[in-house]
Design a protein around this motif. Structure first.
Motif, PDB file in Angstrom:
ATOM      1  N   MET A  25     -10.340   0.242  -1.135  1.00  0.00           N
ATOM      2  CA  MET A  25     -10.915  -0.504  -0.033  1.00  0.00           C
ATOM      3  C   MET A  25     -12.264  -1.055  -0.467  1.00  0.00           C
ATOM      4  O   MET A  25     -12.320  -2.168  -0.045  1.00  0.00           O
ATOM      5  N   VAL A  28       0.832  -1.122   0.052  1.00  0.00           N
ATOM      6  CA  VAL A  28      -0.105   0.088   0.049  1.00  0.00           C
ATOM      7  C   VAL A  28       0.832   1.128   0.051  1.00  0.00           C
ATOM      8  O   VAL A  28       1.414   1.545   0.905  1.00  0.00           O
ATOM      9  N   ASP A  81       1.233   5.451  -2.515  1.00  0.00           N
ATOM     10  CA  ASP A  81       0.626   6.226  -3.401  1.00  0.00           C
ATOM     11  C   ASP A  81       1.612   7.034  -4.249  1.00  0.00           C
ATOM     12  O   ASP A  81       2.843   6.880  -4.106  1.00  0.00           O
ATOM     13  N   PRO A  98      -0.419   6.900   1.798  1.00  0.00           N
ATOM     14  CA  PRO A  98      -1.835   6.871   1.186  1.00  0.00           C
ATOM     15  C   PRO A  98      -2.321   8.295   1.393  1.00  0.00           C
ATOM     16  O   PRO A  98      -1.934   8.939   2.460  1.00  0.00           O
ATOM     17  N   LEU A 128      -7.262   3.802   6.722  1.00  0.00           N
ATOM     18  CA  LEU A 128      -7.606   2.819   5.529  1.00  0.00           C
ATOM     19  C   LEU A 128      -8.535   1.868   6.194  1.00  0.00           C
ATOM     20  O   LEU A 128      -9.640   1.389   5.495  1.00  0.00           O
ATOM     21  N   THR A 152      -2.575   7.048   9.567  1.00  0.00           N
ATOM     22  CA  THR A 152      -3.183   6.892   7.953  1.00  0.00           C
ATOM     23  C   THR A 152      -3.458   5.357   7.706  1.00  0.00           C
ATOM     24  O   THR A 152      -4.420   5.398   7.110  1.00  0.00           O
ATOM     25  N   LEU A 194      -3.099  -5.137   5.281  1.00  0.00           N
ATOM     26  CA  LEU A 194      -2.911  -4.059   4.435  1.00  0.00           C
ATOM     27  C   LEU A 194      -1.373  -3.850   4.881  1.00  0.00           C
ATOM     28  O   LEU A 194      -1.242  -3.496   6.396  1.00  0.00           O
ATOM     29  N   TRP A 234      -8.224   5.935  -2.634  1.00  0.00           N
ATOM     30  CA  TRP A 234      -8.218   4.967  -1.667  1.00  0.00           C
ATOM     31  C   TRP A 234      -9.463   4.415  -1.097  1.00  0.00           C
ATOM     32  O   TRP A 234      -9.589   3.253  -0.639  1.00  0.00           O
ATOM     33  N   HIS A 235     -10.555   5.139  -1.316  1.00  0.00           N
ATOM     34  CA  HIS A 235     -11.947   4.708  -0.979  1.00  0.00           C
ATOM     35  C   HIS A 235     -12.348   3.690  -1.865  1.00  0.00           C
ATOM     36  O   HIS A 235     -12.966   2.671  -1.573  1.00  0.00           O
TER      37      HIS A 235
END
Length: 291
Positions: free
Chosen positions: A242, A218, A220, A231, A282, A278, A254, A238-239
């Motif tokens: 998930m 994970v 970004d 992230p 998530l 963070t 994760l 990210w929504h």
């Protein structure tokens, strides 16, 4: 679902590289109780001495003593050139180390072995080369009760003339895993790498996978380079990430995989704490879609 983070990143410091044990303690103090253990060395670690098994055993004992669980490891890799023949032996040792650490799986790059002229891309030959290298490791993993997770990768940016990396596309990783035909091998979905390959469409690609995702990386980016940022500090939705994991029935961990740069001592505690916060955000998003 557990939240994990790669310990190797936090070893980096602008002044002096942190020891692994000090880094593990920092990660625990920052709120994590699960960690991704790096096995990147092709040869012995500088502090392990002559008894490798004892060195690994002490690492596990230390993690357990401070309340850390190793969920996964990462095998060593080279980018852009053939691995030495000794890599095959080292790969088997990493599988044994993964089991000795009490981890569930070892993440590996399925492009880390090339024929002499690897830039002359022949798809069937490349798939066969990679399979032949990893087949003994997968067999050993199955016997030890752990799994190998082949990571989704990405083509090097700026290369317009020929392919160089297997497993950059879901069809390729499916083709490779078809060869194994074994429950001991699965997929590590790397969100950052998939963002470079598919951009906003990575979740459509994720759903096309025929083989199970058993691990994650994970991080970004802005769809331009492999930044390995936290992230919410790039362009990945990210929504939606998930939501997609929930939709496919993912029940693994994760695992944050950060990279690049070095955090000073005066910031490291706050940075790890923020990293943990963070990751927990998530998890909350994932759980909201699970209800």
């Amino acid at each position: 679902m557990r939240l994990s983070v790669n310990e190797s990143y936090f070893r980096q410091s602008p002044i002096k590289k942190r020891t692994q044990l000090d880094t593990l303690k920092l990660i625990k103090d920052g709120g994590f109780d699960t960690v991704d253990f790096g096995l990147f060395n092709l040869k012995k670690h500088s502090d392990e001495g002559d008894d490798h098994r004892a060195w690994i055993s002490k690492r596990r004992e230390y993690c357990e003593s401070i309340g850390l669980k190793v969920n996964q490891t990462h095998a060593p890799f080279y980018e852009g050139k053939p691995m030495p023949e000794s890599y095959k032996e080292r790969l088997l040792q990493c599988v044994e180390d993964t089991a000795a650490l009490g981890a569930d799986c070892m993440v590996a790059h399925g492009d880390t072995w090339y024929c002499e002229k690897y830039n002359q891309w022949d798809y069937s030959s490349v798939v066969n080369e990679v399979y032949e290298v990893f087949a003994p490791a997968v067999e050993l993993a199955a016997g030890l009760g752990i799994k190998i997770a082949m990571e989704t990768l990405h083509e090097w940016l700026g290369n317009h003339y020929h392919r160089v990396r297997l497993c950059s596309f879901v069809e390729e990783i499916d083709d490779l895993l078809d060869r194994f035909n074994c429950d001991a091998v699965g997929v590590c979905w790397d969100f950052g790498h998939a963002a470079l390959v598919y951009k906003e469409d990575q979740f459509k690609a994720l759903k096309r996978l025929r083989h199970p995702i058993i691990a994650t990386h994970v991080h970004d980016n802005y769809f331009r380079n492999d930044a390995h940022s936290l992230p919410f500090q790039g362009s990945i939705n990210w929504h939606e990430a998930m939501r997609t994991l929930v939709e496919i029935g993912y029940r693994g961990d994760l695992t944050l995989e950060l990279g690049h740069g070095a955090i000073p001592d005066g910031l490291i505690n706050d940075f790890i704490s923020y990293t943990h916060k963070t990751g927990m955000e998530l998890l909350d998003i994932f759980n909201s879609f699970s209800q």
